[in-house]
Design a protein around this motif. Structure first.
Motif, PDB file in Angstrom:
ATOM      1  N   ILE A  72      69.032  15.888  27.709  1.00 40.58           N
ATOM      2  CA  ILE A  72      68.175  15.151  28.644  1.00 40.58           C
ATOM      3  C   ILE A  72      66.958  16.004  29.001  1.00 40.58           C
ATOM      4  O   ILE A  72      65.824  15.513  29.001  1.00 40.58           O
ATOM      5  CB  ILE A  72      68.965  14.745  29.902  1.00 40.58           C
ATOM      6  CG1 ILE A  72      69.946  13.641  29.563  1.00 40.58           C
ATOM      7  CG2 ILE A  72      68.028  14.310  31.025  1.00 40.58           C
ATOM      8  CD1 ILE A  72      70.908  13.304  30.691  1.00 40.58           C
ATOM      9  N   ALA A  73      67.178  17.283  29.291  1.00 43.88           N
ATOM     10  CA  ALA A  73      66.066  18.168  29.656  1.00 43.88           C
ATOM     11  C   ALA A  73      65.087  18.298  28.493  1.00 43.88           C
ATOM     12  O   ALA A  73      63.860  18.221  28.682  1.00 43.88           O
ATOM     13  CB  ALA A  73      66.602  19.542  30.063  1.00 43.88           C
ATOM     14  N   THR A  74      65.614  18.479  27.282  1.00 47.16           N
ATOM     15  CA  THR A  74      64.752  18.602  26.101  1.00 47.16           C
ATOM     16  C   THR A  74      63.957  17.320  25.881  1.00 47.16           C
ATOM     17  O   THR A  74      62.741  17.368  25.640  1.00 47.16           O
ATOM     18  CB  THR A  74      65.602  18.905  24.850  1.00 47.16           C
ATOM     19  OG1 THR A  74      66.347  20.095  25.084  1.00 47.16           O
ATOM     20  CG2 THR A  74      64.747  19.063  23.622  1.00 47.16           C
ATOM     21  N   GLU A  77      61.157  16.974  28.386  1.00 41.82           N
ATOM     22  CA  GLU A  77      60.004  17.806  28.039  1.00 41.82           C
ATOM     23  C   GLU A  77      59.177  17.157  26.935  1.00 41.82           C
ATOM     24  O   GLU A  77      57.942  17.138  26.991  1.00 41.82           O
ATOM     25  CB  GLU A  77      60.466  19.196  27.593  1.00 41.82           C
ATOM     26  CG  GLU A  77      61.014  20.046  28.711  1.00 41.82           C
ATOM     27  CD  GLU A  77      61.590  21.371  28.219  1.00 41.82           C
ATOM     28  OE1 GLU A  77      61.259  21.779  27.087  1.00 41.82           O
ATOM     29  OE2 GLU A  77      62.363  21.977  28.965  1.00 41.82           O
ATOM     30  N   ARG A  78      59.839  16.615  25.947  1.00 35.79           N
ATOM     31  CA  ARG A  78      59.128  15.919  24.858  1.00 35.79           C
ATOM     32  C   ARG A  78      58.357  14.728  25.393  1.00 35.79           C
ATOM     33  O   ARG A  78      57.215  14.483  25.002  1.00 35.79           O
ATOM     34  CB  ARG A  78      60.114  15.451  23.795  1.00 35.79           C
ATOM     35  CG  ARG A  78      60.684  16.565  22.948  1.00 35.79           C
ATOM     36  CD  ARG A  78      61.641  16.013  21.926  1.00 35.79           C
ATOM     37  NE  ARG A  78      62.284  17.071  21.162  1.00 35.79           N
ATOM     38  CZ  ARG A  78      63.331  16.905  20.408  1.00 35.79           C
ATOM     39  NH1 ARG A  78      63.904  15.719  20.321  1.00 35.79           N
ATOM     40  NH2 ARG A  78      63.846  17.919  19.735  1.00 35.79           N
ATOM     41  N   LEU A  79      58.996  13.975  26.287  1.00 34.68           N
ATOM     42  CA  LEU A  79      58.346  12.807  26.870  1.00 34.68           C
ATOM     43  C   LEU A  79      57.107  13.204  27.669  1.00 34.68           C
ATOM     44  O   LEU A  79      56.059  12.550  27.581  1.00 34.68           O
ATOM     45  CB  LEU A  79      59.335  12.053  27.754  1.00 34.68           C
ATOM     46  CG  LEU A  79      58.817  10.785  28.425  1.00 34.68           C
ATOM     47  CD1 LEU A  79      58.410   9.765  27.380  1.00 34.68           C
ATOM     48  CD2 LEU A  79      59.880  10.216  29.341  1.00 34.68           C
ATOM     49  N   VAL A  80      57.208  14.268  28.439  1.00 37.81           N
ATOM     50  CA  VAL A  80      56.055  14.740  29.210  1.00 37.81           C
ATOM     51  C   VAL A  80      54.928  15.163  28.260  1.00 37.81           C
ATOM     52  O   VAL A  80      53.757  14.824  28.495  1.00 37.81           O
ATOM     53  CB  VAL A  80      56.471  15.915  30.140  1.00 37.81           C
ATOM     54  CG1 VAL A  80      55.263  16.635  30.712  1.00 37.81           C
ATOM     55  CG2 VAL A  80      57.364  15.396  31.267  1.00 37.81           C
ATOM     56  N   THR A  81      55.275  15.857  27.186  1.00 38.06           N
ATOM     57  CA  THR A  81      54.264  16.278  26.206  1.00 38.06           C
ATOM     58  C   THR A  81      53.590  15.070  25.568  1.00 38.06           C
ATOM     59  O   THR A  81      52.362  15.018  25.455  1.00 38.06           O
ATOM     60  CB  THR A  81      54.923  17.155  25.111  1.00 38.06           C
ATOM     61  OG1 THR A  81      55.539  18.273  25.730  1.00 38.06           O
ATOM     62  CG2 THR A  81      53.901  17.624  24.099  1.00 38.06           C
ATOM     63  N   ILE A  82      54.384  14.094  25.166  1.00 33.88           N
ATOM     64  CA  ILE A  82      53.830  12.876  24.550  1.00 33.88           C
ATOM     65  C   ILE A  82      52.963  12.125  25.554  1.00 33.88           C
ATOM     66  O   ILE A  82      51.870  11.642  25.219  1.00 33.88           O
ATOM     67  CB  ILE A  82      54.964  11.980  24.013  1.00 33.88           C
ATOM     68  CG1 ILE A  82      55.620  12.640  22.808  1.00 33.88           C
ATOM     69  CG2 ILE A  82      54.458  10.601  23.639  1.00 33.88           C
ATOM     70  CD1 ILE A  82      56.897  11.967  22.350  1.00 33.88           C
ATOM     71  N   SER A  83      53.432  12.042  26.789  1.00 36.29           N
ATOM     72  CA  SER A  83      52.666  11.346  27.825  1.00 36.29           C
ATOM     73  C   SER A  83      51.323  12.031  28.056  1.00 36.29           C
ATOM     74  O   SER A  83      50.282  11.361  28.166  1.00 36.29           O
ATOM     75  CB  SER A  83      53.478  11.309  29.115  1.00 36.29           C
ATOM     76  OG  SER A  83      52.755  10.703  30.152  1.00 36.29           O
ATOM     77  N   ASN A  84      51.338  13.365  28.119  1.00 34.06           N
ATOM     78  CA  ASN A  84      50.076  14.096  28.299  1.00 34.06           C
ATOM     79  C   ASN A  84      49.144  13.875  27.112  1.00 34.06           C
ATOM     80  O   ASN A  84      47.929  13.692  27.288  1.00 34.06           O
ATOM     81  CB  ASN A  84      50.342  15.588  28.494  1.00 34.06           C
ATOM     82  CG  ASN A  84      50.983  15.877  29.848  1.00 34.06           C
ATOM     83  OD1 ASN A  84      50.893  15.067  30.769  1.00 34.06           O
ATOM     84  ND2 ASN A  84      51.644  17.013  29.957  1.00 34.06           N
ATOM     85  N   SER A  85      49.697  13.863  25.922  1.00 31.86           N
ATOM     86  CA  SER A  85      48.881  13.612  24.726  1.00 31.86           C
ATOM     87  C   SER A  85      48.284  12.209  24.773  1.00 31.86           C
ATOM     88  O   SER A  85      47.111  12.015  24.440  1.00 31.86           O
ATOM     89  CB  SER A  85      49.716  13.762  23.454  1.00 31.86           C
ATOM     90  OG  SER A  85      50.170  15.076  23.307  1.00 31.86           O
ATOM     91  N   MET A  86      49.092  11.243  25.187  1.00 35.39           N
ATOM     92  CA  MET A  86      48.604   9.857  25.274  1.00 35.39           C
ATOM     93  C   MET A  86      47.499   9.749  26.329  1.00 35.39           C
ATOM     94  O   MET A  86      46.501   9.039  26.111  1.00 35.39           O
ATOM     95  CB  MET A  86      49.758   8.910  25.629  1.00 35.39           C
ATOM     96  CG  MET A  86      50.797   8.774  24.530  1.00 35.39           C
ATOM     97  SD  MET A  86      50.162   8.014  23.052  1.00 35.39           S
ATOM     98  CE  MET A  86      49.949   6.349  23.597  1.00 35.39           C
TER      99      MET A  86
END
Length: 120
Positions: A72-74, A77-86
């Motif tokens: 879940i934590a990993t 983090e991926r979701l936050v990275t993708i969201s920032n990229s978007m």
């Protein structure tokens, strides 16, 4: 005479039975006691094994939960990275659209000024 024979036979049978009982009863009682002790020990070992098995299953379940929480934590983090990229891509698209609109406006104004007659 037959009645006396039967009485003697009955006494003989009783004496033989009593002798056999006196001979085998103590070892059988000892064996019975040992069997009870072994059964009690077996039940104690069985309950200890069952308890240990439950503890190991609980530990395994805890390890699985820990692994899921790590996933879940990993994934967060991926979701936050993708969201920032978007968000960055959205800002760039918006900026490029604004720039394209400004370029189009300049191009239209140049085209309009070139299309105007020189005397006007």
């Amino acid at each position: 005479m037959e009645n006396a024979n039967q009485t003697d036979d009955a006494k003989t049978i009783q004496l033989l039975s009593k002798g056999i009982m006196e001979l085998y009863e103590p070892p059988l009682a000892t064996i019975n006691t040992h069997l009870k002790e072994l059964t009690e020990r077996q039940e104690a070992v069985h309950s200890m094994l069952a308890s240990e098995r439950r503890r190991l299953e609980d530990l395994q379940n805890d390890a699985m939960v820990d692994a899921l929480l790590a996933d879940i934590a990993t994934n967060r983090e991926r979701l936050v990275t993708i969201s920032n990229s978007m968000m960055g891509l959205h800002k760039r698209v918006h900026s490029l659209q604004a720039r394209a609109a400004a370029v189009e406006k300049v191009a239209k104004s140049r085209a309009a000024s070139q299309n105007k007659p020189a005397g006007s």
